[in-house]
Design a protein around this motif. Structure first.
Motif, short mmCIF file in Angstrom:
data_model
loop_
_atom_site.label_atom_id
_atom_site.label_comp_id
_atom_site.label_asym_id
_atom_site.label_seq_id
_atom_site.Cartn_x
_atom_site.Cartn_y
_atom_site.Cartn_z
N ALA A 59 -4.33 -29.47 -11.92
CA ALA A 59 -5.16 -28.95 -10.40
C ALA A 59 -5.50 -30.93 -10.01
O ALA A 59 -6.31 -31.31 -8.34
CB ALA A 59 -6.32 -28.67 -11.36
N GLU A 108 -0.42 -24.26 -7.54
CA GLU A 108 -0.52 -23.67 -7.95
C GLU A 108 -1.46 -23.23 -9.05
O GLU A 108 -1.48 -21.89 -9.92
CB GLU A 108 1.50 -23.02 -8.37
CG GLU A 108 1.75 -22.52 -7.59
CD GLU A 108 3.02 -21.93 -7.39
OE1 GLU A 108 3.47 -20.66 -8.92
OE2 GLU A 108 3.98 -21.81 -7.57
N THR A 109 -2.13 -24.14 -9.70
CA THR A 109 -3.59 -24.29 -10.33
C THR A 109 -4.03 -23.91 -9.73
O THR A 109 -5.24 -22.99 -10.79
CB THR A 109 -3.36 -25.58 -10.57
OG1 THR A 109 -3.70 -26.77 -9.75
CG2 THR A 109 -2.07 -25.90 -11.95
N TYR A 110 -4.05 -23.67 -8.44
CA TYR A 110 -5.15 -23.48 -8.07
C TYR A 110 -5.70 -21.39 -7.85
O TYR A 110 -6.13 -20.70 -7.71
CB TYR A 110 -5.70 -23.95 -6.72
CG TYR A 110 -5.93 -25.10 -6.73
CD1 TYR A 110 -7.66 -25.17 -6.97
CD2 TYR A 110 -5.65 -26.21 -6.70
CE1 TYR A 110 -7.98 -26.86 -6.76
CE2 TYR A 110 -5.63 -27.17 -7.04
CZ TYR A 110 -7.23 -28.00 -7.36
OH TYR A 110 -7.66 -28.02 -7.31
N ARG A 161 -11.84 -31.34 -5.40
CA ARG A 161 -10.90 -30.65 -5.40
C ARG A 161 -10.70 -29.61 -4.62
O ARG A 161 -10.17 -28.18 -4.76
CB ARG A 161 -10.85 -30.34 -6.98
CG ARG A 161 -10.43 -31.04 -8.12
CD ARG A 161 -9.98 -30.68 -8.86
NE ARG A 161 -10.52 -31.04 -10.54
CZ ARG A 161 -10.43 -30.71 -11.80
NH1 ARG A 161 -10.16 -29.33 -11.33
NH2 ARG A 161 -11.16 -31.40 -12.57
N SER A 162 -11.13 -29.52 -3.04
CA SER A 162 -10.80 -28.56 -2.31
C SER A 162 -10.35 -27.97 -1.43
O SER A 162 -10.36 -28.89 -0.70
CB SER A 162 -12.84 -27.90 -2.19
OG SER A 162 -12.81 -28.97 -1.26
N ILE A 215 -6.37 -22.64 -0.22
CA ILE A 215 -5.66 -21.34 -1.02
C ILE A 215 -5.35 -20.20 0.38
O ILE A 215 -6.75 -20.02 0.75
CB ILE A 215 -6.62 -21.20 -2.20
CG1 ILE A 215 -7.68 -21.08 -2.22
CG2 ILE A 215 -5.97 -22.76 -3.07
CD1 ILE A 215 -8.50 -20.87 -3.21
#
Lengths: 138, 531
Positions: free
Chosen positions: B311, B343-345, B449-450, B453
């Motif tokens: 992430a 894809e970790t989100y 971290r935004s 998505i």
């Protein structure tokens, strides 16, 4: 309520998915750190999780979730805890949770959200500092 | 001379020497152990010219939302030249639960498409000639139901059975070991797997019946050696059960394929793929007496390792995926899925998916790595590591066979506990800083971290439930009860269930109704929750 002195944590896995690697690693780490850990196993409904938390008289619930349904399941767990008079059992969460969902989850009453890559030591520290046996709380 | 580490090992903890030399491969017999590509034991590849003939298939797994969304997506892919479709189902469908069940709440259409009845399958393939495409369905517990739905939809289009092509993952053993989308206990689960094998061998000659999967085993925390060993042990169990059913090994084995993970340790992954081919060829020839070369071929799909994505600093994932994809290609994969950086989100955005696909295209068409078959064959190191992986995997397989095979080993919790132990050990190494994850425990930065998505509209669930209710109102209830009664009797009498399930789905019986009926006979499996 029993009077256990060791903090007792329920690691819960709501939802239909099978991603239990994180839940199991956390469960082991907390156990190795001296806490008592109960793991629900997979495919639990919020009702089953709350039932287990009350039956096992736990001091906190750690919810591991990877299905994308966190905004449905976690608020439901907290709501059910309150309905059953166990609203003082804190809930923390981890898994695939987008950062922008964290404020909503905290508003719903989640104590902390741990994102992927969080060191186990940080979660162990969190439990040490933030979770006390329920019967010893003021 | 001092070195950076006290010991150097692969991710499976195989110790590594400073360098390798001719004596490391002295006991290898070229013809017996390697041979030319396309020749037994196929260590160097199942085809003589590999990617010089045809590149690997770039098969990106996708699917979400309603059947209409999926239909639009498939038409777009087909218009752009793709001929193979890959179906991802949502969790309720994967678990045999209808969209209107309380268990499905919040999960409908989330990580794949929702399929409850034949109506959904008709919509997904509306305007698509099911005789002209192949479809890979990632489905296990209810694989028999989804296969029946696919066949029934093709029947309605008038497609003859010998033109229906595709794959069902249908690997229940790895569900109990790792992926955990189980429904019934292990024994009846495997019985239904073999029902599919038997039915397809007799009626659907173009169907790939089982995709024997190491991917989920690895993602659950197994080492490369464990992935190799447990996957082949699963394969052995299926072949044994197929033969026990009375099938000729050369009739059904060519329709078995494999699915592996490709992780970070570059040479270990390449060695794993080469060892897998050699081992499977020998197992099929020597243990099961296969005569056809196709029965001995280990054909495999690869997906880069989802669990290696971080992430933190998500762009770094593009580099990880590139290295993993290169290893899969050098290992001779037949098809490849490259993960997207985000894809970790959540499910990947379109841009992230495009970069992942472009990574494969750059490898295929710019790097030159596809121009020579098995270019690392003969490397002292790679050959030695291939042999060491094989040796360690055989030890596991022998142990499992001595326990009575994989079904018995699963009942004992053996592979489950081995994986759990390995996962915990890896995590502790990471915690102690002995295992580096760039951007996570080293070279960490403060970052926002935004990232953008993909979100699934909650309306999807309402629409799907509304359609299910409509189908239930319009169908013939007498036929539904009759079909379910026959299915139940067939299960009690231990008959092959596929024709009965086909009858059910043709009459718009729901997936959940079929599964619940079978649960009454077989019981439901619950998590033994090994920690």
């Amino acid at each position: 309520m029993s009077d256990h002195s060791v903090v007792r944590i329920l690691i819960a896995k709501p939802g239909l998915d099978g991603h239990d690697r994180g839940a199991k690693v956390i469960a082991r780490a907390l156990r190795d750190a001296g806490f008592e850990v109960i793991y629900t196993g997979l495919h639990q409904t919020p009702e089953m999780i709350v039932e287990a938390a009350i039956q096992e008289d736990v001091d906190a619930i750690g919810v591991s979730i990877h299905s994308g349904a966190h905004n449905t399941h976690i608020p439901r767990i907290i709501q059910l805890l309150r309905e059953r008079g166990a609203g003082d059992i804190p809930v923390f969460a981890g898994g695939i949770i987008p950062e922008e969902d964290i404020p909503f989850l905290k508003e719903q009453g989640v104590l902390e959200v741990f994102l992927p890559g969080t060191p186990l030591s940080k979660i162990v520290e969190f439990v040490k500092n933030e979770i006390k046996p329920r019967h010893l709380r003021g | 001379m001092s070195e950076r580490k006290k010991v150097f090992t692969t991710l499976s903890w195989i110790p590594l020497k400073e360098h390798y030399s001719p004596e490391d491969v002295a006991d290898l017999d070229y013809e017996k152990d390697l041979n030319a590509p396309g020749r037994f034991p196929f260590t160097r590849g199942i085809h003589s010219n590999m990617y010089r003939g045809r590149l690997w298939t770039m098969r990106q797994f996708s699917g979400f939302g309603t059947p209409e969304d999926t239909n639009r997506r498939y038409k777009y892919l087909l218009e752009n030249g793709q001929t193979g479709l890959s179906m991802a189902f949502d969790m309720p469908t994967l678990m045999g639960v209808d969209s209107d069940s309380p268990l499905a709440s919040g999960e409908v259409g989330k990580c794949g498409v929702a399929v409850d009845t034949l109506r959904d399958m008709e919509i997904i393939f509306d305007g698509i000639d099911m005789g002209a495409i192949t479809t890979s369905m990632t489905i296990n517990g209810p694989a028999a139901v989804l296969l029946a739905l696919y066949v029934a939809a093709a029947e309605k289009q008038g497609v003859p059975y010998d033109c229906i092509g595709g794959t069902t993952q249908n690997d229940m053993l790895k569900e109990f070991i790792a992926q955990k989308s189980w429904i019934f206990p292990p024994e009846p689960s495997v019985k239904i797997v073999i029902d599919i094998v038997e039915f397809c061998t007799k009626h659907l000659p173009k169907w790939n019946t089982i995709s024997i999967s190491g991917y989920h085993i690895r993602e659950a925390g197994a080492t490369a050696v464990q992935e190799l060993a447990f996957t082949l042990a699963d394969g052995i169990e299926y072949v044994r059960q197929g033969i026990r059913r009375g099938l000729d090994v050369d009739e059904f084995a060519p329709r078995l394929s494999f699915f592996f993970d490709c992780h970070n340790n570059f040479f270990e992954e390449i060695a794993k793929f080469r060892a897998a081919r050699r081992m499977w060829a020998r197992i099929m020839k020597e243990k099961f007496g296969a005569k056809k070369e196709r029965s001995m071929w280990l054909r495999f799909h690869t997906q880069t390792a989802g669990c290696t994505l971080t992430a933190q600093q998500p762009m770094n994932n593009i580099v990880r995926v590139t290295i993993q994809a290169l290893a899969a290609v050098l290992g001779g994969t037949q098809s490849l899925h490259t993960n997207s950086m985000d894809e970790t989100y959540a499910l990947p955005t379109e841009e992230a998916v495009r970069v992942a696909l472009r990574t494969q295209q750059i490898l295929a068409e710019e790097s030159g790595v596809a121009d020579v078959v098995d270019p690392l064959g003969g490397s002292y190191f790679v050959e030695k590591l291939t042999s060491e992986m094989e040796e360690k995997a055989w030890q596991y397989i022998e142990k499992i066979e001595n326990m009575g095979g994989m079904l018995a080993a699963i009942e004992d919790g053996y592979p489950q506990k081995e994986i759990s132990d390995a996962a915990y050990k890896q995590q502790l190494e990471f915690e102690r800083g002995e295992r580096t994850i760039v951007g996570v425990n080293k070279y960490v930065i403060d970052e926002d971290r935004s990232i953008p998505i993909l979100r699934i509209d909650p309306e999807v669930e309402k629409q799907q439930v509304a359609r299910l209710n409509q189908v239930k109102r319009e169908r013939n209830d007498t036929a539904v009860s009759r079909c379910l009664r026959s299915l139940r009797r067939a299960a009690e009498e231990d008959k092959n269930l596929i024709p009965y399930i086909l009858d059910c789905v043709r009459n718009y019986v729901t997936e959940g109704e079929i599964i619940e009926t079978l649960k009454e006979v077989y019981g439901a499996y619950t998590d033994p929750a090994y920690i």
